[in-house]
Scaffold this motif. Structure first.
Motif, short mmCIF file in Angstrom:
data_model
loop_
_atom_site.label_atom_id
_atom_site.label_comp_id
_atom_site.label_asym_id
_atom_site.label_seq_id
_atom_site.Cartn_x
_atom_site.Cartn_y
_atom_site.Cartn_z
N ASP A 267 31.85 32.69 40.27
CA ASP A 267 32.70 32.05 41.28
C ASP A 267 33.62 31.04 40.59
OD1 ASP A 267 33.82 31.04 43.60
OD2 ASP A 267 32.06 29.82 44.11
N THR A 268 34.60 31.57 39.89
CA THR A 268 35.45 30.71 39.04
C THR A 268 36.33 29.75 39.82
OG1 THR A 268 37.09 32.49 38.90
CG2 THR A 268 35.48 32.33 37.10
N ASN A 269 36.67 30.07 41.08
CA ASN A 269 37.50 29.14 41.84
C ASN A 269 36.67 28.19 42.71
OD1 ASN A 269 36.70 30.69 44.02
ND2 ASN A 269 38.75 31.46 44.51
N GLY A 270 35.34 28.33 42.67
CA GLY A 270 34.45 27.40 43.35
C GLY A 270 34.49 27.45 44.87
N ASP A 271 34.89 28.59 45.45
CA ASP A 271 34.97 28.67 46.91
C ASP A 271 33.67 29.14 47.56
OD1 ASP A 271 34.93 31.38 46.30
OD2 ASP A 271 36.77 31.86 47.41
N GLY A 272 32.61 29.32 46.76
CA GLY A 272 31.33 29.75 47.31
C GLY A 272 31.22 31.24 47.53
N LYS A 273 32.22 31.99 47.05
CA LYS A 273 32.23 33.45 47.18
C LYS A 273 32.65 34.04 45.84
CE LYS A 273 34.05 33.06 51.86
NZ LYS A 273 35.22 33.33 52.69
N VAL A 274 32.19 35.24 45.57
CA VAL A 274 32.62 35.96 44.37
C VAL A 274 33.48 37.12 44.83
CG1 VAL A 274 31.89 37.30 42.37
CG2 VAL A 274 30.59 35.27 43.05
N SER A 275 34.76 37.02 44.54
CA SER A 275 35.69 38.09 44.92
C SER A 275 35.53 39.26 43.95
CB SER A 275 37.13 37.58 44.86
OG SER A 275 37.50 37.35 43.51
N GLU A 276 36.14 40.37 44.31
CA GLU A 276 36.10 41.53 43.43
C GLU A 276 36.75 41.21 42.09
OE1 GLU A 276 37.57 46.19 43.24
OE2 GLU A 276 37.76 45.10 45.11
N VAL A 277 37.84 40.47 42.11
CA VAL A 277 38.53 40.10 40.87
C VAL A 277 37.62 39.22 40.01
CG1 VAL A 277 40.48 38.79 39.92
CG2 VAL A 277 40.83 40.35 41.85
N GLU A 278 36.98 38.21 40.62
CA GLU A 278 36.07 37.36 39.86
C GLU A 278 34.92 38.17 39.29
OE1 GLU A 278 36.27 33.01 42.03
OE2 GLU A 278 35.35 34.66 43.14
N PHE A 279 34.38 39.10 40.07
CA PHE A 279 33.27 39.94 39.62
C PHE A 279 33.69 40.80 38.43
CE2 PHE A 279 30.54 43.67 39.70
CZ PHE A 279 29.29 43.09 39.81
N ARG A 280 34.85 41.45 38.54
CA ARG A 280 35.34 42.31 37.45
C ARG A 280 35.64 41.53 36.19
NH1 ARG A 280 40.33 45.32 39.42
NH2 ARG A 280 40.46 43.38 40.48
N ASN A 281 36.18 40.31 36.33
CA ASN A 281 36.61 39.54 35.17
C ASN A 281 35.47 38.89 34.40
OD1 ASN A 281 39.29 40.17 35.53
ND2 ASN A 281 39.71 38.36 36.76
N ARG A 282 34.30 38.79 35.00
CA ARG A 282 33.16 38.14 34.34
C ARG A 282 32.41 39.16 33.51
NH1 ARG A 282 31.12 33.87 32.05
NH2 ARG A 282 28.92 33.65 32.39
#
Length: 146
Positions: free
Chosen positions: A99-114
C-alpha cells in the motif's frame, strides 16, 4: 508448479514465500509421500510409516520420559498458534508495504509493482534476471532452508 516456475513466480512477487516451502509439489499427498518415502520407491511402506510415527512421538515427547503428557501437547498447540500468528503478521506487513500511497487499500497497480524478490535478485539493477542472479537467489533460499 514446477520448481523453475515457482522460482519465477516468487521473483515476480506472484507467490508468497510460504508457498516455496512446499518445493513445488502440487498436492499435499505428493508432499507427504516425498517426506515419508525415505527409500524413494514412490510408496510408503508400513516400516516407513512406523518410522515417521516414531519421529513424531520423539518430537512430541519433549522431556524424553517415554510418554506424551498434556503439558507437551499444550506446548505443541502453542507452537502451532505461534507459527500461525507469525504468518498472519507477515501477511499484514507485506500488505502494508504494498500500500505505497497509504490509503489502506492495495490497488492492482500497487500489487503488480511490488516485487521485492525480483528486485533482490536483480543485483545489477538492469531490470532483467540473468542465470547467475537466479542461481544466487536459489542458493540464498536453499541456505536459509537448512
Amino acid at each position: 508448479m514446477q520448481r523453475s516456475a515457482l522460482i519465477a513466480a516468487l521473483l515476480m512477487g506472484l507467490v508468497p514465500l510460504s508457498a516455496a516451502h512446499g518445493q513445488g509439489n502440487d498436492t499435499p499427498g505428493k508432499r507427504i509421500l516425498q517426506r515419508l518415502d525415505t527409500n524413494g520407491d514412490g510408496a510408503i511402506s508400513r516400516d516407513e510409516m512406523l518410522a515417521a510415527r516414531e519421529r513424531m512421538f520423539t518430537k512430541l515427547d519433549r522431556n524424553g520420559d517415554g510418554a506424551i503428557d498434556e503439558k507437551e501437547i499444550e506446548g505443541a498447540r502453542d507452537a502451532i498458534i505461534d507459527r500461525a500468528d507469525a504468518a498472519q503478521a507477515r501477511l499484514g506487513n507485506r500488505w502494508r508495504r504494498m500500500d505505497t500511497n497509504g490509503d489502506g487499500k492495495v490497488s492492482e497497480v500497487e500489487f503488480r509493482n511490488r516485487m521485492p524478490l525480483f528486485d533482490l535478485a536483480d543485483h545489477n539493477g538492469d531490470g532483467t534476471l540473468s542465470a547467475d542472479e537466479i542461481a544466487a537467489v536459489r542458493k540464498l533460499f536453499a541456505d536459509r532452508a537448512g
